[in-house]
Design an enzyme around this catalytic site. Structure first.
Site, mmCIF file in Angstrom:
data_model
loop_
_atom_site.group_PDB
_atom_site.id
_atom_site.type_symbol
_atom_site.label_atom_id
_atom_site.label_comp_id
_atom_site.label_asym_id
_atom_site.label_seq_id
_atom_site.Cartn_x
_atom_site.Cartn_y
_atom_site.Cartn_z
ATOM 1 N N GLU A 1 -6.586 4.559 -5.563
ATOM 2 C CA GLU A 1 -7.863 4.876 -4.923
ATOM 3 C C GLU A 1 -8.230 6.309 -5.292
ATOM 4 O O GLU A 1 -7.416 7.218 -5.118
ATOM 5 C CB GLU A 1 -7.727 4.732 -3.405
ATOM 6 C CG GLU A 1 -9.060 4.897 -2.701
ATOM 7 C CD GLU A 1 -8.916 5.182 -1.212
ATOM 8 O OE1 GLU A 1 -9.804 4.821 -0.464
ATOM 9 O OE2 GLU A 1 -7.894 5.796 -0.809
ATOM 10 N N ASP B 1 0.871 -1.179 0.000
ATOM 11 C CA ASP B 1 0.000 0.000 0.000
ATOM 12 C C ASP B 1 0.907 1.228 0.000
ATOM 13 O O ASP B 1 1.816 1.333 0.823
ATOM 14 C CB ASP B 1 -0.866 -0.024 1.266
ATOM 15 C CG ASP B 1 -2.274 0.486 1.031
ATOM 16 O OD1 ASP B 1 -2.391 1.606 0.510
ATOM 17 O OD2 ASP B 1 -3.227 -0.225 1.369
ATOM 18 N N HIS C 1 -11.434 -2.530 3.538
ATOM 19 C CA HIS C 1 -11.330 -2.202 4.961
ATOM 20 C C HIS C 1 -12.074 -0.915 5.333
ATOM 21 O O HIS C 1 -12.121 -0.565 6.505
ATOM 22 C CB HIS C 1 -9.852 -2.077 5.325
ATOM 23 C CG HIS C 1 -9.202 -0.964 4.572
ATOM 24 N ND1 HIS C 1 -9.025 -1.004 3.196
ATOM 25 C CD2 HIS C 1 -8.719 0.232 4.967
ATOM 26 C CE1 HIS C 1 -8.477 0.118 2.801
ATOM 27 N NE2 HIS C 1 -8.275 0.886 3.850
ATOM 28 N N ASP C 2 -12.603 -0.189 4.353
ATOM 29 C CA ASP C 2 -13.355 1.036 4.632
ATOM 30 C C ASP C 2 -14.860 0.831 4.468
ATOM 31 O O ASP C 2 -15.628 1.796 4.598
ATOM 32 C CB ASP C 2 -12.947 2.153 3.657
ATOM 33 C CG ASP C 2 -11.507 2.591 3.855
ATOM 34 O OD1 ASP C 2 -10.998 2.448 4.977
ATOM 35 O OD2 ASP C 2 -10.900 3.070 2.875
ATOM 36 N N ASP D 1 -3.099 4.980 -2.057
ATOM 37 C CA ASP D 1 -4.101 5.601 -1.200
ATOM 38 C C ASP D 1 -4.467 7.009 -1.677
ATOM 39 O O ASP D 1 -3.579 7.833 -1.927
ATOM 40 C CB ASP D 1 -3.511 5.677 0.213
ATOM 41 C CG ASP D 1 -4.534 6.044 1.260
ATOM 42 O OD1 ASP D 1 -5.451 5.235 1.485
ATOM 43 O OD2 ASP D 1 -4.410 7.119 1.867
HETATM 44 C C1 NOJ Z 1 -8.199 5.659 2.353
HETATM 45 C C2 NOJ Z 1 -7.938 4.441 3.169
HETATM 46 O O1 NOJ Z 1 -8.497 3.321 2.536
HETATM 47 C C3 NOJ Z 1 -8.521 4.698 4.530
HETATM 48 O O2 NOJ Z 1 -8.543 3.552 5.333
HETATM 49 C C4 NOJ Z 1 -7.741 5.814 5.172
HETATM 50 O O3 NOJ Z 1 -8.352 6.174 6.383
HETATM 51 C C5 NOJ Z 1 -7.680 7.053 4.267
HETATM 52 N N1 NOJ Z 1 -7.460 6.747 2.892
HETATM 53 C C6 NOJ Z 1 -6.584 7.956 4.720
HETATM 54 O O4 NOJ Z 1 -5.350 7.388 4.416
#
Ligand code: NOJ
Length: 587
Positions: A268, A105, A343-344, A211
């Protein structure tokens, strides 16, 4: 009639499937209650057997863990609780020995405030690192009160600016206060990012998940965001920090390094709805990123102003999102990343199927089918292959650990301390949408703590009590399990690569609120993916939906494909609750 061959370029990364690991909750090897890299290594055969080609390891670098590792204090070392750099090297080797790849990551929109760069940056206005972050002077209102440089909000509540008493300026943090944004305008920052990439690629890593990578170029005027919500003067400034003016210049530089190593990349990209803008990042000949995660389908149940406000959606909305991206990328030589969970996000059986417990397995299989046979690279998030679900409704707020959810809760308590209705509603929404839902430990067995950690250890987050019924040990040898069904779907995708990877996509029965169906076609080979999104039995008319005849049943979520064909021979087909079927049909 044979369709013209696809214009899509072929590429190894289009044919792969990816498995995402969130290290804290995967597998604990030393009974300290926190998952770790040796734990992951012990499960590589399990991942391989699922049919996975690439493992994506979420951040495991040194970090104060304010945001579970998305706040990195050293990109070149691993957090003690997860292991060592040597462990990551062993993980890479373990993946490679099994013919799999490993993604790291790359979190470089921001660092931790404990990173040496930031410590130096905040130490004085004239130090060498000052310009590595975004520092701005205060504004003052008519009453002479100090105000942040603009009205942007942080993704984790409140202003995106933090006042630093020591040097008398604000710094930007689009996430937590402890996650200051790097200033990519400053060339040494970009050079440092490139060095980090090369370091891990040289260690054998095969690419990166990047990210919030579309936030790295910001409008240097840092203007106020237009006030859309009269209830608050604080606004998303995404218009000015997402997909900013120099984004593709930066991506071109990243792309050169990725190309040198033939590395995989998935970016992302929150806040992008414009397919053209995404295409500039992912079109094959642009050599920037392979694919990106977009957010339309996962934002589907958010409230108008707030994720934790109730939101409603229809199946036709979901289908329309997919259709738009599917067709656009296919027609323009772009590529999609396919995901329901990460994970989000909450668990997909709860968010999309909202299935009663008795239909968990069928709903999980149905969602696997819909996702993985579309055009794109499928991503499976740990536990999704087992049909893991959201946290229990009765869990107390003390079980929740995520900064996003807890900041929301504390803000609510502060601003509406006696509004019990608002608090009750928020609690209900947390159980539906909090990131904690996807973060409970993986359920390996029915042992205490689900086999995630030792029976006497205290897991950092409680294991979902349903692990006594739903766990990997019970599923790996059961041919009817969600795990083995996922393996069948991924195998089928590979077996009919032309159709499912390189074929085009057409939505079928578009207006139905009960059926999600689409066809994939490559020249004269055509498949129909047909799924029932309800808990009832449905009658589906194949003729009015343009199906000319079934050649073969490729997959069925209820049973083996033996003897199923006659069910799909007449005009009207009966679909069982949450049933999924994949058919080879007349082109
Ligand atoms: C996206 C990530 O997937 C998330 O888990 C994180 O809190 C934010 N970006 C900040 O890095």
């Amino acid at each position: 009639m044979a369709k013209p061959a696809s214009q899509l370029h072929r590429a190894w990364w289009k044919e792969c499937s990816v498995y995402q690991i969130w290290p804290a909750s995967y597998k604990d090897s030393n009974d300290d209650g926190i998952g770790d890299i040796p734990g992951i290594i012990s499960k590589l055969d399990y991942i391989k057997k699922l049919g996975i080609d690439i493992v994506w390891l979420c951040p495991s670098y040194k970090s104060p863990q304010v945001d579970m590792g998305y706040d990195i204090s050293d990109y070149y070392s691993i957090a003690d609780e997860y292991g060592t750099v040597a462990d990551v090297e062993k993980l890479i080797q373990g993946c490679h020995e099994r013919g799999m790849k490993l993604l790291m990551d790359l979190v470089v929109n921001h660092t931790s405030d404990q990173h040496e760069w930031f410590k130096k940056s905040r130490s004085s206005k004239d130090n060498e690192y000052r310009n590595w972050y975004v520092w701005k002077p205060a504004r003052y209102d008519e009453q002479g009160n100090r105000q942040p440089p603009n009205n942007w909000v942080s993704h984790f509540q409140g202003s995106a600016w933090e006042w630093d008493e020591h040097t008398g300026e604000y710094y930007l943090h689009l996430y937590a206060t402890e996650q200051p944004d790097l200033n990519w305008e400053h060339p040494p920052v970009r050079k440092a990012v490139h060095d980090i990439m090369r370091f891990w690629l040289d260690k054998g890593a095969d690419g990166f998940r990047m990210d919030v990578i579309n936030f790295v170029s910001k409008d240097q005027r840092f203007p106020d965001a237009p006030v859309k919500d009269p209830r608050t003067p604080w606004q998303w400034g995404d218009k000015y920090y997402a997909n900013g003016p120099r984004l593709h210049e930066y991506f071109q530089d990243l792309g050169k390094i990725l190309k040198e190593y033939d590395a995989f990349s998935v970016g992302e990209m929150p806040f992008v709805k414009d397919t053209e803008e995404v295409l500039r990042a992912v079109r094959y000949d642009r050599n920037e990123l392979n694919m990106i995660f977009n957010f339309e389908h996962v934002d589907i149940d958010h409230g108008t102003y707030d994720k934790f406000e109730p939101g409603s959606w229809k199946l036709t909305d979901l289908k329309a999102f997919f259709e738009r991206w599917q067709k656009f990328m296919y027609d323009n030589d772009g590529w999609n990343a396919l995901y329901w969970e990460n994970h989000d996000q909450p668990r997909s059986i709860d968010r999309y199927a909202q299935a009663k417990e008795e239909f968990r397995t069928q709903a999980g299989k149905m969602l696997a089918t819909v996702l993985a046979l579309q055009s794109g690279t499928p991503f499976v998030y740990q536990g999704q292959e087992l049909g893991m679900r959201n946290v229990p409704r009765e869990w107390d707020i003390s079980e929740y650990k995520d900064i996003d959810c807890l900041n929301h809760w504390h803000r609510l308590l502060k601003h509406k301390p006696s509004d019990t209705e608002a608090q009750k509603s928020a609690r209900q929404e947390y159980q539906k949408k909090s990131r904690d839902n996807g973060r409970t430990p993986v359920q390996w067995s029915n042992a205490p703590n689900g086999g995630f950690t030792g029976p006497d250890a205290k897991p950092w987050m409680s294991v979902n009590p349903d692990h006594v019924r739903v766990n990997a040990e019970a599923q790996v040898n059961d041919p009817n399990s969600t795990y083995n069904y996922w393996a069948r779907v991924l195998r089928l995708r590979k077996k009919y690569l032309d159709i499912f990877v390189y074929g085009d996509y057409d939505l079928v029965d578009k207006d139905s609120q009960e059926v999600f169906a689409y066809s994939r076609q490559y020249e004269d080979q055509k498949a129909l993916v047909l799924t029932n999104w309800t808990e009832g039995t449905l009658e589906w008319d194949s003729t009015t939906n343009g199906i000319k005849g079934v050649k073969e049943v490729l997959l069925n979520s209820y049973e083996s494909t033996e003897g199923v064909k006659e069910r799909f021979s007449g005009q009207t087909w009966s679909l069982r609750p949450y049933e999924a079927v994949v058919l080879l049909v007349q082109a």
